[in-house]
Scaffold this motif. Sequence first.
Motif, PDB file in Angstrom:
ATOM      1  N   LEU A  98       0.820  -1.205   0.000  1.00 49.70           N
ATOM      2  CA  LEU A  98       0.000   0.000   0.000  1.00 49.70           C
ATOM      3  C   LEU A  98       0.860   1.265   0.000  1.00 49.70           C
ATOM      4  O   LEU A  98       0.517   2.263  -0.644  1.00 49.70           O
ATOM      5  CB  LEU A  98      -0.934  -0.002   1.215  1.00 49.70           C
ATOM      6  CG  LEU A  98      -1.999  -1.095   1.253  1.00 49.70           C
ATOM      7  CD1 LEU A  98      -2.833  -0.994   2.522  1.00 49.70           C
ATOM      8  CD2 LEU A  98      -2.901  -0.999   0.024  1.00 49.70           C
ATOM      9  N   LYS A  99       1.966   1.233   0.738  1.00 43.79           N
ATOM     10  CA  LYS A  99       2.873   2.387   0.751  1.00 43.79           C
ATOM     11  C   LYS A  99       3.471   2.622  -0.627  1.00 43.79           C
ATOM     12  O   LYS A  99       3.623   3.767  -1.068  1.00 43.79           O
ATOM     13  CB  LYS A  99       3.982   2.175   1.786  1.00 43.79           C
ATOM     14  CG  LYS A  99       3.506   2.304   3.233  1.00 43.79           C
ATOM     15  CD  LYS A  99       4.616   1.966   4.227  1.00 43.79           C
ATOM     16  CE  LYS A  99       4.095   2.058   5.643  1.00 43.79           C
ATOM     17  NZ  LYS A  99       5.126   1.679   6.655  1.00 43.79           N
ATOM     18  N   GLU A 100       3.784   1.550  -1.323  1.00 46.71           N
ATOM     19  CA  GLU A 100       4.305   1.673  -2.682  1.00 46.71           C
ATOM     20  C   GLU A 100       3.241   2.284  -3.597  1.00 46.71           C
ATOM     21  O   GLU A 100       3.538   3.142  -4.427  1.00 46.71           O
ATOM     22  CB  GLU A 100       4.738   0.305  -3.209  1.00 46.71           C
ATOM     23  CG  GLU A 100       5.349   0.362  -4.605  1.00 46.71           C
ATOM     24  CD  GLU A 100       5.775  -1.006  -5.108  1.00 46.71           C
ATOM     25  OE1 GLU A 100       6.140  -1.085  -6.300  1.00 46.71           O
ATOM     26  OE2 GLU A 100       5.747  -1.975  -4.335  1.00 46.71           O
ATOM     27  N   GLN A 101       1.995   1.851  -3.424  1.00 43.95           N
ATOM     28  CA  GLN A 101       0.897   2.378  -4.229  1.00 43.95           C
ATOM     29  C   GLN A 101       0.685   3.866  -3.963  1.00 43.95           C
ATOM     30  O   GLN A 101       0.354   4.639  -4.878  1.00 43.95           O
ATOM     31  CB  GLN A 101      -0.386   1.588  -3.933  1.00 43.95           C
ATOM     32  CG  GLN A 101      -1.655   2.144  -4.565  1.00 43.95           C
ATOM     33  CD  GLN A 101      -1.710   1.977  -6.077  1.00 43.95           C
ATOM     34  OE1 GLN A 101      -0.763   1.456  -6.693  1.00 43.95           O
ATOM     35  NE2 GLN A 101      -2.797   2.408  -6.675  1.00 43.95           N
ATOM     36  N   LEU A 102       0.884   4.284  -2.714  1.00 47.63           N
ATOM     37  CA  LEU A 102       0.680   5.689  -2.355  1.00 47.63           C
ATOM     38  C   LEU A 102       1.957   6.521  -2.496  1.00 47.63           C
ATOM     39  O   LEU A 102       1.982   7.699  -2.150  1.00 47.63           O
ATOM     40  CB  LEU A 102       0.182   5.791  -0.905  1.00 47.63           C
ATOM     41  CG  LEU A 102      -1.239   5.277  -0.648  1.00 47.63           C
ATOM     42  CD1 LEU A 102      -1.542   5.259   0.854  1.00 47.63           C
ATOM     43  CD2 LEU A 102      -2.274   6.130  -1.386  1.00 47.63           C
ATOM     44  N   SER A 103       3.024   5.881  -2.993  1.00 50.22           N
ATOM     45  CA  SER A 103       4.321   6.544  -3.159  1.00 50.22           C
ATOM     46  C   SER A 103       4.842   7.111  -1.847  1.00 50.22           C
ATOM     47  O   SER A 103       5.360   8.232  -1.766  1.00 50.22           O
ATOM     48  CB  SER A 103       4.227   7.669  -4.201  1.00 50.22           C
ATOM     49  OG  SER A 103       3.865   7.147  -5.465  1.00 50.22           O
ATOM     50  N   ILE A 104       4.678   6.317  -0.781  1.00 50.17           N
ATOM     51  CA  ILE A 104       5.158   6.682   0.551  1.00 50.17           C
ATOM     52  C   ILE A 104       6.426   5.885   0.838  1.00 50.17           C
ATOM     53  O   ILE A 104       6.437   4.663   0.695  1.00 50.17           O
ATOM     54  CB  ILE A 104       4.103   6.394   1.628  1.00 50.17           C
ATOM     55  CG1 ILE A 104       2.871   7.257   1.422  1.00 50.17           C
ATOM     56  CG2 ILE A 104       4.675   6.626   3.028  1.00 50.17           C
ATOM     57  CD1 ILE A 104       1.727   6.925   2.353  1.00 50.17           C
TER      58      ILE A 104
END
Length: 309
Positions: free
Chosen positions: A302-308
């Motif tokens: 999810l962090k990768e998807q949100l560019s976090i």
Amino acid sequence: MRHEKKKKKKRTWLKVVGIIVLLFILAGGAFAYSVWNSLTKTVDTMHTPIDRTTDKRTKDLALSDQEPFSMLMLGVDERDGDKGRSDTMIVLTVNPQKKSVKMLSIPRDTRTEIVGHGTQDKINHAFAFGGAKMSMDTVENFLDIPIDYYMKINMEGFKDIVDAVGGVTVQNDLDFTSDGIHFAKGTHTLNGKEALAYSRMRHDDPSGDFGRQSRQRSIIEAVIKEGASLSSLTKYDEVFAALGNNIQTNLTFDDMMDIQKNYRDASKSITQSSINGNGTKIDGIYYYIVSDEEKEKVQSELKEQLSIK
């Protein structure tokens, strides 16, 4: 002389056609204005802000800059005399640069910390304890990502939305009976009452909650498809009234316009996922236990998807 008469007759018909076209344009403009006016009123009715902050973002989210965002969708079963629990919890993470949307279903029995309540409990109880705010805080803590927006859908009243769009068509892969209605395998066109019964069943489903979540997603997707069709434009008053009565969100009208304008391409790639775990009983109560390794894997995705970072 005859030539002049023909020219005059031609000019007359051109004027008539021109007037008819103008009337259609004016009628279309009036209809468009009526739809727009009704839409803004509906969004105002749906808009329910929440006073909360998050430490998962270092700066405010800017939809106008096409920044990735997340939304928690809560399907709440609100029956008479019951505040309701969020039987369906879906986290959407939207990334316009990757042109993708990820839909993560969280099992309702997942055991986790209920933020603001000081207990370890089923994640869907957060709504009963503290509404959408506690649900957002709890899911944010569980997934370790910012939860920017929420959308609460009253599943009891969802039948009104289904009826307003003229029913929905679904593909059923399981033969079962729910609320006295039999659903054979195959394609079904459902009215509101049937759609509610179809989406609620879980006890006779070998997949349990996952099966019910899948059916609820199919109903929601079918409603969106029907709602976007031209035939629904003639029933926009009914559609908007049903939406206003059964949906709450902290999205503003401007937020929705920004999403429609800047994030449209993201809908071209929608993937669905769920969280793996094991069911067990603690003090006689059933819980869905998610391992730390599984949580870290989901959080990372999810962090990768949100560019976090």
